[in-house]
Design a protein around this motif. Structure first.
Motif, PDB file in Angstrom:
ATOM      1  N   THR A   1       0.834  -1.199   0.000  1.00 35.12           N
ATOM      2  CA  THR A   1       0.000   0.000   0.000  1.00 35.12           C
ATOM      3  C   THR A   1       0.871   1.251   0.000  1.00 35.12           C
ATOM      4  O   THR A   1       1.812   1.374   0.783  1.00 35.12           O
ATOM      5  CB  THR A   1      -0.922   0.021   1.224  1.00 35.12           C
ATOM      6  OG1 THR A   1      -1.783  -1.121   1.186  1.00 35.12           O
ATOM      7  CG2 THR A   1      -1.780   1.279   1.249  1.00 35.12           C
ATOM      8  N   LYS A   2       0.562   2.203  -0.875  1.00 38.53           N
ATOM      9  CA  LYS A   2       1.327   3.429  -1.001  1.00 38.53           C
ATOM     10  C   LYS A   2       1.007   4.397   0.146  1.00 38.53           C
ATOM     11  O   LYS A   2      -0.103   4.408   0.687  1.00 38.53           O
ATOM     12  CB  LYS A   2       1.001   4.104  -2.331  1.00 38.53           C
ATOM     13  CG  LYS A   2       1.308   3.271  -3.555  1.00 38.53           C
ATOM     14  CD  LYS A   2       2.783   3.247  -3.862  1.00 38.53           C
ATOM     15  CE  LYS A   2       3.271   4.607  -4.326  1.00 38.53           C
ATOM     16  NZ  LYS A   2       4.741   4.601  -4.592  1.00 38.53           N
ATOM     17  N   VAL A   3       1.986   5.224   0.471  1.00 43.58           N
ATOM     18  CA  VAL A   3       1.791   6.235   1.508  1.00 43.58           C
ATOM     19  C   VAL A   3       0.657   7.180   1.141  1.00 43.58           C
ATOM     20  O   VAL A   3      -0.163   7.550   1.999  1.00 43.58           O
ATOM     21  CB  VAL A   3       3.102   7.008   1.754  1.00 43.58           C
ATOM     22  CG1 VAL A   3       2.843   8.253   2.609  1.00 43.58           C
ATOM     23  CG2 VAL A   3       4.133   6.117   2.431  1.00 43.58           C
ATOM     24  N   ASP A   4       0.560   7.586  -0.121  1.00 48.04           N
ATOM     25  CA  ASP A   4      -0.536   8.467  -0.542  1.00 48.04           C
ATOM     26  C   ASP A   4      -1.901   7.841  -0.303  1.00 48.04           C
ATOM     27  O   ASP A   4      -2.867   8.534   0.056  1.00 48.04           O
ATOM     28  CB  ASP A   4      -0.388   8.816  -2.027  1.00 48.04           C
ATOM     29  CG  ASP A   4       0.157  10.225  -2.231  1.00 48.04           C
ATOM     30  OD1 ASP A   4       0.449  10.905  -1.222  1.00 48.04           O
ATOM     31  OD2 ASP A   4       0.296  10.638  -3.392  1.00 48.04           O
ATOM     32  N   ASP A   5      -2.004   6.513  -0.481  1.00 47.78           N
ATOM     33  CA  ASP A   5      -3.279   5.824  -0.241  1.00 47.78           C
ATOM     34  C   ASP A   5      -3.618   5.806   1.244  1.00 47.78           C
ATOM     35  O   ASP A   5      -4.785   5.910   1.629  1.00 47.78           O
ATOM     36  CB  ASP A   5      -3.217   4.395  -0.790  1.00 47.78           C
ATOM     37  CG  ASP A   5      -3.104   4.361  -2.309  1.00 47.78           C
ATOM     38  OD1 ASP A   5      -3.574   5.309  -2.957  1.00 47.78           O
ATOM     39  OD2 ASP A   5      -2.528   3.388  -2.838  1.00 47.78           O
ATOM     40  N   VAL A   6      -2.602   5.660   2.082  1.00 50.19           N
ATOM     41  CA  VAL A   6      -2.821   5.721   3.532  1.00 50.19           C
ATOM     42  C   VAL A   6      -3.277   7.121   3.931  1.00 50.19           C
ATOM     43  O   VAL A   6      -4.197   7.288   4.738  1.00 50.19           O
ATOM     44  CB  VAL A   6      -1.534   5.325   4.284  1.00 50.19           C
ATOM     45  CG1 VAL A   6      -1.713   5.500   5.795  1.00 50.19           C
ATOM     46  CG2 VAL A   6      -1.153   3.884   3.972  1.00 50.19           C
ATOM     47  N   LEU A   7      -2.646   8.136   3.351  1.00 48.74           N
ATOM     48  CA  LEU A   7      -3.054   9.512   3.624  1.00 48.74           C
ATOM     49  C   LEU A   7      -4.514   9.746   3.251  1.00 48.74           C
ATOM     50  O   LEU A   7      -5.268  10.402   3.985  1.00 48.74           O
ATOM     51  CB  LEU A   7      -2.167  10.478   2.837  1.00 48.74           C
ATOM     52  CG  LEU A   7      -0.929  11.031   3.522  1.00 48.74           C
ATOM     53  CD1 LEU A   7      -0.092  11.832   2.534  1.00 48.74           C
ATOM     54  CD2 LEU A   7      -1.310  11.887   4.724  1.00 48.74           C
ATOM     55  N   ALA A   8      -4.917   9.223   2.115  1.00 48.11           N
ATOM     56  CA  ALA A   8      -6.291   9.424   1.655  1.00 48.11           C
ATOM     57  C   ALA A   8      -7.296   8.678   2.517  1.00 48.11           C
ATOM     58  O   ALA A   8      -8.370   9.199   2.843  1.00 48.11           O
ATOM     59  CB  ALA A   8      -6.421   8.995   0.195  1.00 48.11           C
ATOM     60  N   ALA A   9      -6.946   7.441   2.914  1.00 48.26           N
ATOM     61  CA  ALA A   9      -7.879   6.606   3.682  1.00 48.26           C
ATOM     62  C   ALA A   9      -7.916   6.967   5.161  1.00 48.26           C
ATOM     63  O   ALA A   9      -8.884   6.657   5.860  1.00 48.26           O
ATOM     64  CB  ALA A   9      -7.511   5.132   3.515  1.00 48.26           C
ATOM     65  N   ARG A  10      -6.817   7.569   5.651  1.00 50.29           N
ATOM     66  CA  ARG A  10      -6.694   7.920   7.067  1.00 50.29           C
ATOM     67  C   ARG A  10      -6.798   6.700   7.979  1.00 50.29           C
ATOM     68  O   ARG A  10      -7.313   6.772   9.096  1.00 50.29           O
ATOM     69  CB  ARG A  10      -7.741   8.976   7.476  1.00 50.29           C
ATOM     70  CG  ARG A  10      -7.435  10.402   6.973  1.00 50.29           C
ATOM     71  CD  ARG A  10      -6.138  10.904   7.613  1.00 50.29           C
ATOM     72  NE  ARG A  10      -5.964  12.344   7.556  1.00 50.29           N
ATOM     73  CZ  ARG A  10      -5.361  13.013   6.576  1.00 50.29           C
ATOM     74  NH1 ARG A  10      -4.868  12.346   5.538  1.00 50.29           N
ATOM     75  NH2 ARG A  10      -5.212  14.320   6.627  1.00 50.29           N
ATOM     76  N   GLU A  11      -6.285   5.567   7.507  1.00 46.33           N
ATOM     77  CA  GLU A  11      -6.235   4.366   8.340  1.00 46.33           C
ATOM     78  C   GLU A  11      -5.115   3.464   7.847  1.00 46.33           C
ATOM     79  O   GLU A  11      -4.637   3.599   6.716  1.00 46.33           O
ATOM     80  CB  GLU A  11      -7.571   3.619   8.310  1.00 46.33           C
ATOM     81  CG  GLU A  11      -7.977   3.097   6.936  1.00 46.33           C
ATOM     82  CD  GLU A  11      -9.340   2.428   6.952  1.00 46.33           C
ATOM     83  OE1 GLU A  11     -10.147   2.718   7.859  1.00 46.33           O
ATOM     84  OE2 GLU A  11      -9.591   1.599   6.058  1.00 46.33           O
ATOM     85  N   GLY A  12      -4.690   2.549   8.726  1.00 50.12           N
ATOM     86  CA  GLY A  12      -3.627   1.633   8.363  1.00 50.12           C
ATOM     87  C   GLY A  12      -3.149   0.886   9.589  1.00 50.12           C
ATOM     88  O   GLY A  12      -3.851   0.796  10.605  1.00 50.12           O
ATOM     89  N   VAL A  13      -1.926   0.349   9.493  1.00 49.32           N
ATOM     90  CA  VAL A  13      -1.308  -0.379  10.600  1.00 49.32           C
ATOM     91  C   VAL A  13       0.083   0.202  10.830  1.00 49.32           C
ATOM     92  O   VAL A  13       0.488   1.167  10.179  1.00 49.32           O
ATOM     93  CB  VAL A  13      -1.247  -1.898  10.315  1.00 49.32           C
ATOM     94  CG1 VAL A  13      -2.648  -2.482  10.237  1.00 49.32           C
ATOM     95  CG2 VAL A  13      -0.465  -2.188   9.036  1.00 49.32           C
ATOM     96  N   CYS A  14       0.837  -0.406  11.747  1.00 51.92           N
ATOM     97  CA  CYS A  14       2.090   0.204  12.186  1.00 51.92           C
ATOM     98  C   CYS A  14       3.058   0.454  11.035  1.00 51.92           C
ATOM     99  O   CYS A  14       3.717   1.503  10.985  1.00 51.92           O
ATOM    100  CB  CYS A  14       2.743  -0.644  13.270  1.00 51.92           C
ATOM    101  SG  CYS A  14       3.155  -2.349  12.806  1.00 51.92           S
ATOM    102  N   GLN A  15       3.163  -0.479  10.093  1.00 54.80           N
ATOM    103  CA  GLN A  15       4.111  -0.279   8.994  1.00 54.80           C
ATOM    104  C   GLN A  15       3.703   0.920   8.133  1.00 54.80           C
ATOM    105  O   GLN A  15       4.566   1.642   7.621  1.00 54.80           O
ATOM    106  CB  GLN A  15       4.226  -1.533   8.148  1.00 54.80           C
ATOM    107  CG  GLN A  15       2.992  -1.856   7.335  1.00 54.80           C
ATOM    108  CD  GLN A  15       3.014  -3.260   6.777  1.00 54.80           C
ATOM    109  OE1 GLN A  15       3.668  -4.145   7.311  1.00 54.80           O
ATOM    110  NE2 GLN A  15       2.304  -3.474   5.689  1.00 54.80           N
TER     111      GLN A  15
END
Length: 298
Positions: free
Chosen positions: A171-185
């Motif tokens: 998963t790309k960092v930009d996608d994490v920024l857009a979704a505002r969710e993720g895990v520790c990595q």
């Protein structure tokens, strides 16, 4: 005070058909460092490999290679370690570059040559306009480095929701920024992108985080997991660890296994199998417990 831990990290692969050959490589051996000592380590693999070896990469990480040629539909890899971890010295976060303006920690010159590669973006790029925009409020000119790190830690912790299974290792960092969710990595990789976007040398760190039970409660077995965080280079050739998943700086509860530019440098396990299997499942259990000499947990 110095803490001693026993870590048991068990990974079991289940396949729907027979695997005739399995090649694997894993970063499962805790590192030796100034504040950490790996007292013992063993890697148990079932079925028994026909070939196995260890090697050290350019960053000093120890990896284990194995090749299983016995036919199998289940593959079990268990890493057992005993590690001592010292608390960070007071001056690590309270003096030197930590309290100097953050701009001073940008690596320049011959003495910083080994750190400079940690300022470089990945391919494909992760430092985007969205990353620069997100990072900007933390990087106030002349702000002490430790305040920048604490602010970035807190903002990621507050702005993002931890949701297991919401992302993958690709998963790309930009996608994490857009979704505002993720895990520790994901949160570690976001912090790293923000730091590199401002010219700082930042690394991806994988390992374990020891969890203490609430007061009056017994510690539950098997609730720990692999963990990931970020670290930042300073001109004293020290790395300051920050954990945006928990909004805290790294201390003696953190056990370092791998250190690199990104997750792909230090994955716990990866490999190739030869099979007609149409499906597979993976079970992972990690246990990090206080260790007393002569007392070994299963």
């Amino acid at each position: 005070m110095t803490r001693c831990y026993q870590i048991v990290h068990r990974t079991v692969y289940h396949y729907s058909d027979v695997v005739t050959s399995s090649y694997g490589r894993g970063f499962l051996t805790p590192r030796d460092a100034a504040t950490q000592r790996c007292l013992s380590h063993e890697l148990l693999i079932d079925p028994e490999p026909s070939d196995r070896s260890t090697s050290r990469d350019a960053y000093g990480n120890l990896s284990s290679y194995f090749h299983v040629t016995e036919r199998h539909d289940t593959l079990s890899i268990t890493s057992r370690s005993v590690v001592e971890v010292d608390p960070p010295p007071p001056e690590l976060y309270g003096g030197g570059s930590a309290v100097a303006p953050w701009e001073i920690s940008r690596p320049v010159g011959v003495d910083a040559a080994l750190a400079i590669e940690f300022t470089l973006d990945l391919q494909p790029p992760e430092i985007t306009d969205a990353v620069r925009e997100y990072a900007a409020p933390s990087f106030v000119p002349e702000r002490p480095l430790i305040e920048v790190l604490s602010d970035l830690n807190t903002r990621i912790f507050d702005d993002f929701t931890y949701r297991s299974g919401s992302t993958t290792v690709s998963t790309k960092v930009d996608d994490v920024l857009a979704a505002r969710e993720g895990v520790c990595q994901d949160f570690a990789r976001l912090a790293i992108a923000c730091l590199r976007a401002n010219g700082l040398a930042a690394s991806y760190v994988s390992g374990y985080l020891a969890t203490d039970p609430p007061p009056g409660k017994e510690r539950m077995i098997g609730i720990d997991a692999t963990h990931a965080w970020a670290s930042v280079w300073t001109p004293q050739n020290q790395w300051l660890g920050l954990d945006p998943t928990n909004a805290q700086m790294v201390d003696e509860r953190y056990i370092v296994v791998g250190f690199g530019r990104d997750y792909a440098d230090v994955p716990p396990l990866r490999g190739i199998i030869y099979t007609d299997s149409k499906s597979s499942m993976i079970d992972v259990a990690v246990d990090v417990v206080p260790y007393e000499s002569g007392v070994v947990n299963a």
